[in-house]
Design a protein around this motif. Structure first.
Motif, mmCIF file in Angstrom:
data_model
loop_
_atom_site.group_PDB
_atom_site.id
_atom_site.type_symbol
_atom_site.label_atom_id
_atom_site.label_comp_id
_atom_site.label_asym_id
_atom_site.label_seq_id
_atom_site.Cartn_x
_atom_site.Cartn_y
_atom_site.Cartn_z
ATOM 1 N N ALA A 93 3.902 -12.737 52.340
ATOM 2 C CA ALA A 93 2.883 -12.237 51.404
ATOM 3 C C ALA A 93 2.119 -13.390 50.762
ATOM 4 O O ALA A 93 0.909 -13.298 50.522
ATOM 5 C CB ALA A 93 3.550 -11.373 50.333
ATOM 6 N N GLN A 94 2.821 -14.477 50.486
ATOM 7 C CA GLN A 94 2.179 -15.652 49.883
ATOM 8 C C GLN A 94 1.044 -16.179 50.752
ATOM 9 O O GLN A 94 0.055 -16.694 50.236
ATOM 10 C CB GLN A 94 3.226 -16.735 49.665
ATOM 11 C CG GLN A 94 2.689 -18.018 49.033
ATOM 12 C CD GLN A 94 3.771 -19.063 48.839
ATOM 13 O OE1 GLN A 94 4.968 -18.736 48.828
ATOM 14 N NE2 GLN A 94 3.378 -20.307 48.698
ATOM 15 N N TYR A 95 1.188 -15.999 52.065
ATOM 16 C CA TYR A 95 0.160 -16.496 52.983
ATOM 17 C C TYR A 95 -0.688 -15.366 53.562
ATOM 18 O O TYR A 95 -1.355 -15.539 54.578
ATOM 19 C CB TYR A 95 0.818 -17.313 54.097
ATOM 20 C CG TYR A 95 1.537 -18.518 53.540
ATOM 21 C CD1 TYR A 95 0.836 -19.575 52.959
ATOM 22 C CD2 TYR A 95 2.931 -18.575 53.542
ATOM 23 C CE1 TYR A 95 1.496 -20.659 52.405
ATOM 24 C CE2 TYR A 95 3.600 -19.669 52.994
ATOM 25 C CZ TYR A 95 2.872 -20.697 52.429
ATOM 26 O OH TYR A 95 3.524 -21.781 51.875
ATOM 27 N N GLY A 96 -0.625 -14.221 52.901
ATOM 28 C CA GLY A 96 -1.501 -13.114 53.256
ATOM 29 C C GLY A 96 -1.228 -12.495 54.607
ATOM 30 O O GLY A 96 -2.142 -11.978 55.255
ATOM 31 N N ALA A 97 0.008 -12.542 55.052
ATOM 32 C CA ALA A 97 0.351 -12.005 56.362
ATOM 33 C C ALA A 97 1.431 -10.944 56.232
ATOM 34 O O ALA A 97 2.334 -11.068 55.388
ATOM 35 C CB ALA A 97 0.830 -13.119 57.294
ATOM 36 N N CYS A 314 -3.197 -21.092 56.398
ATOM 37 C CA CYS A 314 -3.566 -21.360 55.000
ATOM 38 C C CYS A 314 -3.435 -22.839 54.654
ATOM 39 O O CYS A 314 -3.473 -23.208 53.470
ATOM 40 C CB CYS A 314 -2.701 -20.515 54.067
ATOM 41 S SG CYS A 314 -2.915 -18.727 54.259
#
Length: 355
Positions: A93-97, A314
């Motif tokens: 989630a931190q890397y939008g995946a 990212c």
């Protein structure tokens, strides 16, 4: 006469077959400089391995080593895999995946790949080595019939005795200092964690078959020390990562030449098996809950690769599998042939100094 003499090597030096790093160009350059180059094909299929072998053969007429993985067939565990993915979810989630919904082993064991043995029998590499275990007896005999020199990575006397009984021409004594995956035959069994000095000397005194020392050796002085212990050669892996022909990416090379080289860590959370690499994001992972047991090797690798891809998109490169041994601070960035010549000069000097 040991296999080192049979192969006509100018230097008792083997380049470790690091999957993803030991490119055909690297292996050929090492061979042409008088040592034994290697490619690791455990991370590809038979067609990919055939192509890699052909690329090496196009670059050199000298013997080279082809290494395969002989790991235990992984047993999927949906509950364990779900718990692992749930623990990693905040990082994705931190890397939008999105976190993967399922995991599949990205690599197939030699014992489970019906195409790998026929490919090796057809291409007839002069040296074939095994990591994580040993092939079936009939496969060993088929490969021996081609005249190939057969080697197996071992981490204990018991494994060395098994390798000799199976028909290996030599063993690679992998000390705990070594970068990359521990070559344990049984990853679930206790690991005595023998260092390269103790293990090499133990196996040399046993005298069952020729010993190649591996782990923390980075230069000619280190090779000389291993020969003094009774090894017939030394195998170096981390020493070749910074070579221009290696497959290491820019982030890996930068980390190797920086402070992280002084802090290697033995971790199982990347692939599901203990492996030594540079200190990076994997070695500092913490979460709101204790880290669960990762899935079996190489199923866990699927999650690590997916996370690394998401993070790199990212700009974060700290989730790569940057394997390196404890000798990493001694790494030198130069072409492979120059490194081999340098090690040869250092070995000659070490021998001269010792009289």
């Amino acid at each position: 006469m040991s296999f080192i003499d049979q192969l006509g090597l100018d230097l008792p030096l083997l380049q470790a077959p690091m999957a993803g790093v030991s490119t055909p160009a690297l292996a050929a350059a090492v061979c042409n400089a008088g040592a034994l180059g290697a490619i690791g094909v455990g991370a590809t299929n038979a067609a990919g391995a055939h192509d890699m072998i052909a690329q090496v053969q196009a670059r050199t007429e000298r013997p080279f080593n082809v290494n395969v993985f002989v790991h235990t067939t992984p047993q999927p565990d949906p509950l364990q895999e779900a718990a692992w993915l749930a623990w990693l979810q905040p990082l994705f989630a931190q890397y939008g995946a999105p976190v993967p919904t399922t995991l599949e082993a990205p690599y197939t064991s030699f014992n489970d790949d019906p195409d790998m043995l026929p490919m090796l029998l057809a291409t007839r590499p002069r040296v074939i080595s095994f990591h994580f275990g040993l092939p079936a007896p009939e496969d060993v005999q088929a490969l021996r019939n081609t005249g190939a020199v057969l080697l197996a990575t071992v981490t204990s006397l018991t494994e060395a005795q098994m390798a000799q009984k199976a028909g290996m021409d030599g063993v690679v004594a992998q000390g705990l200092e070594a970068g990359g995956h521990r070559g344990l035959f049984d990853a679930a069994a206790p690991d005595d964690g023998l260092g390269v000095v103790a293990l090499t000397r133990l196996l040399a005194r046993w005298g069952g078959c020729p010993v190649v020392a591996a782990g923390g050796v980075m230069d000619g002085a280190g090779v000389a020390a291993m020969l003094d212990l009774g090894a017939v050669a030394a195998q170096l892996g981390t020493a070749f990562v910074a070579c221009s022909e290696s497959g290491a990416d820019a982030a890996y090379r930068q980390a190797l030449m920086g402070p992280a080289a002084h802090h290697t860590r033995l971790l199982s959370c990347i692939s599901g098996r203990p492996a030594r690499g540079l200190a990076n994001r994997w070695s500092t992972l913490v979460g709101p809950q204790p880290m669960p047991e990762p899935p079996a090797y190489p199923i866990a690798y699927a999650a690590a690769k997916a996370l690394n891809t998401a993070a790199r998109a990212c700009g974060e490169t700290g989730f790569g599998a940057q394997w390196a041994g404890q000798g990493a601070p001694l790494a030198r960035a130069m072409p492979a042939a120059e490194l081999v010549r340098t090690i040869q000069s250092e070995l000659a000097l070490a021998r001269m100094t010792r009289g």
